[in-house]
Motif scaffolding. Structure first.
Motif, PDB file in Angstrom:
ATOM      1  N   ARG A 603       0.837  -1.190   0.000  1.00 39.49           N
ATOM      2  CA  ARG A 603       0.000   0.000   0.000  1.00 39.49           C
ATOM      3  C   ARG A 603       0.882   1.253   0.000  1.00 39.49           C
ATOM      4  O   ARG A 603       1.860   1.322   0.746  1.00 39.49           O
ATOM      5  CB  ARG A 603      -0.891   0.022   1.240  1.00 39.49           C
ATOM      6  CG  ARG A 603      -1.631   1.323   1.442  1.00 39.49           C
ATOM      7  CD  ARG A 603      -2.382   1.352   2.740  1.00 39.49           C
ATOM      8  NE  ARG A 603      -3.561   0.488   2.710  1.00 39.49           N
ATOM      9  CZ  ARG A 603      -4.411   0.366   3.719  1.00 39.49           C
ATOM     10  NH1 ARG A 603      -4.185   1.031   4.820  1.00 39.49           N
ATOM     11  NH2 ARG A 603      -5.453  -0.428   3.618  1.00 39.49           N
ATOM     12  N   PRO A 604       0.546   2.239  -0.818  1.00 41.20           N
ATOM     13  CA  PRO A 604       1.313   3.483  -0.809  1.00 41.20           C
ATOM     14  C   PRO A 604       1.119   4.239   0.503  1.00 41.20           C
ATOM     15  O   PRO A 604       0.010   4.302   1.033  1.00 41.20           O
ATOM     16  CB  PRO A 604       0.753   4.269  -1.993  1.00 41.20           C
ATOM     17  CG  PRO A 604      -0.612   3.696  -2.218  1.00 41.20           C
ATOM     18  CD  PRO A 604      -0.529   2.258  -1.831  1.00 41.20           C
ATOM     19  N   THR A 651       6.847   8.003   1.586  1.00 44.14           N
ATOM     20  CA  THR A 651       7.695   7.255   2.517  1.00 44.14           C
ATOM     21  C   THR A 651       7.415   5.759   2.460  1.00 44.14           C
ATOM     22  O   THR A 651       7.851   5.014   3.341  1.00 44.14           O
ATOM     23  CB  THR A 651       7.458   7.757   3.948  1.00 44.14           C
ATOM     24  OG1 THR A 651       6.056   7.699   4.258  1.00 44.14           O
ATOM     25  CG2 THR A 651       7.935   9.194   4.099  1.00 44.14           C
ATOM     26  N   GLY A 652       6.682   5.320   1.436  1.00 43.12           N
ATOM     27  CA  GLY A 652       6.385   3.905   1.284  1.00 43.12           C
ATOM     28  C   GLY A 652       7.342   3.223   0.330  1.00 43.12           C
ATOM     29  O   GLY A 652       8.370   3.781  -0.077  1.00 43.12           O
ATOM     30  N   THR A 657       0.192   7.877  -5.933  1.00 43.68           N
ATOM     31  CA  THR A 657      -0.491   8.911  -6.723  1.00 43.68           C
ATOM     32  C   THR A 657      -1.417   9.666  -5.790  1.00 43.68           C
ATOM     33  O   THR A 657      -2.321   9.084  -5.184  1.00 43.68           O
ATOM     34  CB  THR A 657      -1.275   8.285  -7.879  1.00 43.68           C
ATOM     35  OG1 THR A 657      -0.364   7.584  -8.734  1.00 43.68           O
ATOM     36  CG2 THR A 657      -1.977   9.361  -8.681  1.00 43.68           C
ATOM     37  N   VAL A 658      -1.175  10.986  -5.665  1.00 45.55           N
ATOM     38  CA  VAL A 658      -1.897  11.788  -4.689  1.00 45.55           C
ATOM     39  C   VAL A 658      -2.699  12.866  -5.390  1.00 45.55           C
ATOM     40  O   VAL A 658      -2.409  13.249  -6.528  1.00 45.55           O
ATOM     41  CB  VAL A 658      -0.927  12.427  -3.679  1.00 45.55           C
ATOM     42  CG1 VAL A 658      -0.091  11.361  -2.990  1.00 45.55           C
ATOM     43  CG2 VAL A 658      -0.026  13.451  -4.363  1.00 45.55           C
ATOM     44  N   GLY A 659      -3.706  13.355  -4.706  1.00 41.27           N
ATOM     45  CA  GLY A 659      -4.526  14.450  -5.215  1.00 41.27           C
ATOM     46  C   GLY A 659      -5.604  14.799  -4.202  1.00 41.27           C
ATOM     47  O   GLY A 659      -6.103  13.922  -3.498  1.00 41.27           O
ATOM     48  N   GLY A 704      10.521   7.884  -1.979  1.00 40.82           N
ATOM     49  CA  GLY A 704      11.538   8.868  -1.628  1.00 40.82           C
ATOM     50  C   GLY A 704      11.318  10.234  -2.245  1.00 40.82           C
ATOM     51  O   GLY A 704      12.000  11.197  -1.883  1.00 40.82           O
ATOM     52  N   ASP A 705      10.380  10.354  -3.175  1.00 42.40           N
ATOM     53  CA  ASP A 705      10.109  11.630  -3.840  1.00 42.40           C
ATOM     54  C   ASP A 705       9.156  12.467  -2.981  1.00 42.40           C
ATOM     55  O   ASP A 705       8.452  11.944  -2.109  1.00 42.40           O
ATOM     56  CB  ASP A 705       9.495  11.366  -5.218  1.00 42.40           C
ATOM     57  CG  ASP A 705       9.485  12.621  -6.077  1.00 42.40           C
ATOM     58  OD1 ASP A 705      10.073  13.630  -5.648  1.00 42.40           O
ATOM     59  OD2 ASP A 705       8.896  12.577  -7.180  1.00 42.40           O
TER      60      ASP A 705
END
Length: 1033
Positions: A603-604, A651-652, A657-659, A704-705
């Motif tokens: 899971r992210p 940190t996973g 993918t975020v929004g 890490g991004d």
């Protein structure tokens, strides 16, 4: 007696009404999301390891039933027979109840000191127990029982119309019975369930060891009385879950009375209604998982159905049955005792023809040369007539089960006439797996109150019957019956198919394996279900556990005298798998950790870091306020931009993918991913232009991004400003950051709104105390005071301060220009509306300077203190002038309100139509006279127009005759600059700016009408610019 540890599920509103139909089951296809658990996968994983957290347990369950006939004093006997197991007559209960080789029995429960029947009946009183003295008890009770289940009928007079039609159950009788039972139970027993329906009462108690393991308690009632609905007949039911594994249902009923055929059919209908209409609440397991919908009777693992079922003996005259049974009960009494005399008198009466026929048939020799039960009964009858002292043959020489003269033989001859058994065999009632222990006790109904063995001696002389019964059924019993029905249907179908093929006699066809006769087949098997002590069979529960149930005792308490019914109870031993809560919690934690670990690895996961900045505006902040963990914008002022930054880091172990997605808001609030006062900006381009319409742009982060998000807060909408100032709204919200295939993150926002004079009404501003609007930070100014109460100023101090500052700064700016700007083009030459438009500063600097002016207004500080020292007079003038225009535009009602404008415009239109004109002086007087109805507005209008006229005269003096001294006016600008400006052009420019800012037009006016109104509006301002203002005024 503790009763507070077990929570009883509340019924629906309808179920609180006696006899109400239960709610319709919720369809599985239309279930509410709140009904379906979100932890099914975890629950299933824990269930697979159930062998690790279940332990085998064994308890005794005592089920008792008694129709108390609404007689007072009956409650004094309940503890003796139900809890202590007393009041059983061995001689009238068939076989010995318990072995006791050391006891010297007197025929009554193995105790030589037990009170005699004669003494017991003579001392009977409603004020004390009728249980025989010195009765040691014959049936297990006390702390030997883990679960006590008591069903009572007629605790109130159900023959009363008032009681039958009562819309609710009177709880007082139930309290009386609870006190009686709880006073007899050993310490530590807890009441876990109760339900009342008019005269029906069901109560369940559990030992201190068992009570904590009971869950999902649900009770309900079904009325089948008057109209098929009222509660004078029906059932009260309870469902419990034992040890989180075993579901048990208890049904206490009172069915229709009567001996006619219609009464029998109505009893069957009552039972069907109870089965169909009983509905329980959904079951919760120990992990909080709720089943999809409630259960009914038939979904449990074990069921117990008891009460006054009212089934009678048929095909036999009641008088004959009474005579047969009193041949046995007579032996309980000594000669000349009251009940004994009644019995002997009954037996001395002439025998009925049917009884004589039965006697003749019984006296005929049997084929096996043994005495039949009928011969024994007939001989006993002859002997009883000859001598009242003669008793039945001794039971010491024969086993009572085989003694033709024994009570058991008599009972065996009566039971084939029992309606309940016949209805079960014919599949009309209680046929789907229900069973009953062997009946080796006298019928429980109907006796003379106060008598051990005298059946109804009233005028009606009702025939004895086993009205009170205790039935039980396991899940295995019901499933086996269902399978038998399916097999029968298959056999019928095959038989019909063979007949259609021309096979007339199916039995002779070699292809037929068996034939089926629905009238006879299966009867033996069903009859065998009534075996008293069968070997305990393995029952697989609905939850998949393995339990066993065996009936140990099934007896009536013949020596309880306070009702016309004899109480009846049964003792069962239940072996079941119970959940060990501590072990289950441990397994639950282990499984949860394993699932979380497996889930989290794929899971992210992101981490959100908020940049916590502190305000540097010098405004005091309460240090006692707890630290805010979200985005805190600090002090927020009108038209002031505040920025905060947020960092979202992956940190996973997998890309994330975020929004931001739409917030959850009230129906009257604006939706979207952010509130109207906030803008969101990422520091990189999105993955696409918006693949998901419910999210903002999406951004994919490798492990890490990180991505930075700029949050900009700007409150400039005047409607929002007014709501914030009136504390109708706050600067608080929550952003929702969605991670695809992950969890949502919630980011709280907060800002502390600083009160501002902008956006308010003149009526509120003139009531502002000295010190500025910030003194209202925690108040709501009231602009609706009566008369002049609360008015502090003739006009808003902001208007006075701004106009005064403009006049002062104008002189300084013109002087500065005269000394330094002769070589450049003057700002009023570039725009005749200067200093109210055509500013010389850039927008960024102007915004900073406007904020400085607003801060001075709201905090009531001199502008000279708020401006940085490096700002010259020209820049200060422009900032104050622009702020004045913004302030006038922000006023809620304007300087000239819509109402005042309509009066002004009406007069101007009338003069236009009449082609009349006024001199400038008369027109100014007319305008001021119209505005005088609103003093604060009139004074504010005077301040502004006076200031405008003075500024215009300073920048572009009108063509006036020279003064007497021949000198130029003090403070005037150089002649070459003044000559370049046409005064009418400047007046028109000023009038255009301030007419819009000060005068409110109706929103309904449009087109040519509005254009004409705008022209007239400019005239109102422009006429005041033509007035000559002396420099010293």
């Amino acid at each position: 007696m503790s009763t507070g540890n077990i929570q009883i599920s509340s019924d629906s509103k309808m179920n609180n009404t006696p006899g109400a139909f239960p709610a319709t089951p919720v369809s599985a296809n239309t279930l509410s999301p709140s009904v379906i658990s979100s932890q099914l996968s975890l629950s299933q994983a824990v269930h697979k390891r159930r062998a690790e957290y279940t332990r085998s347990r064994k308890i005794r369950v005592k089920v008792g039933t008694w129709n108390v006939a609404s007689l007072s004093g009956t409650e004094k006997d309940v503890g003796g027979w139900f809890v202590d197991g007393k009041g059983v007559s061995e001689s009238l209960s068939g076989l010995d109840i318990k072995d006791n080789d050391d006891s010297q029995s007197n025929g009554h429960n193995g105790s030589p000191d037990i009170e005699t029947v004669e003494s017991q009946e003579e001392r009977r009183s409603k004020k004390r127990s009728t249980i025989p003295k010195n009765d040691p008890g014959s049936i297990p009770g006390g702390d030997e029982i883990g679960l006590y289940v008591l069903g009572l009928q007629e605790i109130v007079d159900i023959s009363s119309v008032a009681e039958a039609l009562r819309p609710f159950s009177d709880p007082h009788p139930g309290r009386k019975w609870k006190q009686a039972v709880e006073g007899s139970l050993p310490p530590g027993y807890q009441r876990v369930a109760e339900q009342q329906l008019i005269g029906l009462f069901l109560v369940i108690y559990a030992s201190s060891e068992i009570a904590p393991t009971i869950s999902s308690v649900s009770t309900t009632s079904v009325g089948t009385g008057l109209g098929g609905y009222m509660g004078n007949k029906g059932a009260v039911t309870a469902r419990i879950v034992l040890g989180e594994t075993t579901r048990i249902v208890f049904v206490n009923c009172h069915l229709t009375a009567g001996v006619e055929k219609g009464n029998l059919e109505r009893r069957n209908w009552d039972a069907t209604q109870i089965l169909q209409r009983t509905k329980f609440d959904p079951v919760y397991d120990g992990g909080g998982v709720m089943e999809e919908f409630g259960e009914g009777i038939g979904d449990e693992d074990f069921a117990f159905w008891f009460g006054d079922l009212n089934y009678r003996l048929e095909s036999m005259p009641g008088e004959d049955v009474r005579r047969l049974l009193m041949l046995h009960t007579r032996n309980e009494y000594a000669l000349q005792q009251t009940s004994s005399r009644k019995i002997e008198n009954e037996l001395a009466k002439p025998e009925s023809p049917s009884f004589t026929r039965n006697q003749e048939a019984a006296n005929r020799p049997c084929e096996d040369d043994t005495l039949s039960a009928r011969t024994a009964i007939g001989n006993a009858s002859d002997q009883s007539v000859a001598s009242s002292s003669t008793t039945l043959p001794s039971q010491e020489t024969l086993d009572p089960a085989f003694d033709p003269a024994s009570l058991q033989t008599t009972l065996s001859s009566l039971l084939p006439h029992d309606q309940l058994h016949s209805q079960m065999l014919s599949r009309k009632a209680f046929y789907d797996g229900w069973r009953e222990g062997i009946i080796d006790f006298l019928p429980t109904y109907k006796y003379d109150v106060g008598s051990v063995g005298m059946f109804d001696s009233s005028e009606k002389q009702r025939g004895p019957s086993w009205c009170d019964r205790i039935l039980y059924r396991t899940r295995k019993d019901r499933l086996e019956y269902d399978q038998r029905v399916r097999d029968e249907e298959i056999a019928k179908k095959r038989d019909n198919e063979m007949k259609l093929q021309g096979v007339v006699d199916a039995v002779t066809d070699e292809s037929v394996l068996f034939d089926y006769d629905p009238d006879t087949d299966g009867a033996d098997n069903e009859d065998n279900d009534n075996e008293q002590f069968p070997d305990p069979e393995l029952v697989t529960t609905k939850a998949g556990f393995e339990d066993r149930l065996i009936l140990e005792y099934y007896k009536s308490h013949q020596r309880v005298l306070s009702s016309d019914h004899k109480p009846l109870d049964a003792v069962f031993t239940l072996d079941y798998d119970a959940v060990d809560p501590h072990m289950k919690a441990k397994i639950h934690q282990e499984v949860a950790r394993e699932l979380d670990k497996a889930e989290n690895e794929g899971r992210p996961v992101v981490t959100i870091v908020v940049d916590h900045q502190k305000d540097s505006d010098g405004i005091h902040t309460d240090s006692s306020v707890p630290k805010f963990e979200g985005v805190d914008f600090g002090h927020v002022k009108y038209d002031h931009i505040k920025n905060r930054s947020v960092t979202i880091a992956n940190t996973g172990r997998v890309p994330a993918t975020v929004g931001f997605v739409d917030r959850s808001v009230e129906s009257d609030q604006p939706g979207g991913i952010a509130p109207p006062w906030l803008k969101i900006k990422f520091d990189r381009p999105p993955d696409n232009k918006n693949s998901n319409p419910r999210t903002s742009q999406e951004y994919t982060l490798d492990p890490g991004d990180a991505v930075n998000v700029d949050l900009t807060l700007h409150v400039s909408d005047l409607d929002l400003v007014r709501r914030l100032s009136d504390k109708l709204e706050t600067l608080e919200d929550v952003l929702v950051l969605r991670i695809q295939n992950g969890r949502d993150y919630f980011l709280p926002l907060r800002g502390d709104w600083m009160q501002s004079a902008f956006g308010r009404s003149i009526e509120k501003l003139v009531r502002m105390p000295e010190g500025g609007v910030r003194r209202w930070q925690h108040q709501r100014p009231d602009g609706s005071s009566h008369g002049e109460e609360g008015v502090k100023w003739s006009a808003p101090r902001e208007v006075f301060r701004l106009t005064e500052a403009i006049e002062d700064l104008l002189e300084r700016a013109l002087a500065q220009w005269g000394m330094t700007g002769e070589s450049e083009k003057a700002p009023w030459e570039n725009d005749v509306g200067w200093p109210f438009r055509g500013w010389t500063c850039e927008e960024k600097q102007r915004a900073m300077l406007r904020e400085t002016v607003r801060e001075g207004l709201d905090s009531d500080r001199p502008f000279s203190e708020t401006f940085p020292p490096e700002i010259d007079s020209l820049q200060r003038l422009e900032a104050v002038a622009e702020t004045l225009v913004q302030f006038l535009e922000s006023l809620e009602d304007g300087i000239v309100t819509e109402k005042l404008w309509l009066e002004l415009e009406k007069g101007m239109v009338e003069r236009e139509k009449a082609k009349k004109t006024l001199s400038d002086e008369d027109e100014r007087m007319w305008i001021m006279d119209t505005l005088s109805t609103a003093p604060a507005h009139s004074v504010s209008f005077t301040f502004v127009t006076f200031m405008l006229a003075r500024v215009a005269n300073e920048v572009a003096p009108p063509n006036l005759p020279p003064l007497e001294s021949g000198r130029a006016e003090a403070g005037s600008i150089p002649g070459q600059a003044a000559a370049r400006i046409e005064r009418p052009e400047m007046d028109a420019a000023y009038a255009g700016v301030f007419a819009d800012a000060m005068i409110r037009l109706p929103t309904s006016s449009k087109g040519k009408e509005r254009k004409a109104s705008e022209t007239r509006r400019k005239r109102i301002v422009e006429v005041f610019l033509k007035a000559r203002i002396d420099p010293g005024s």
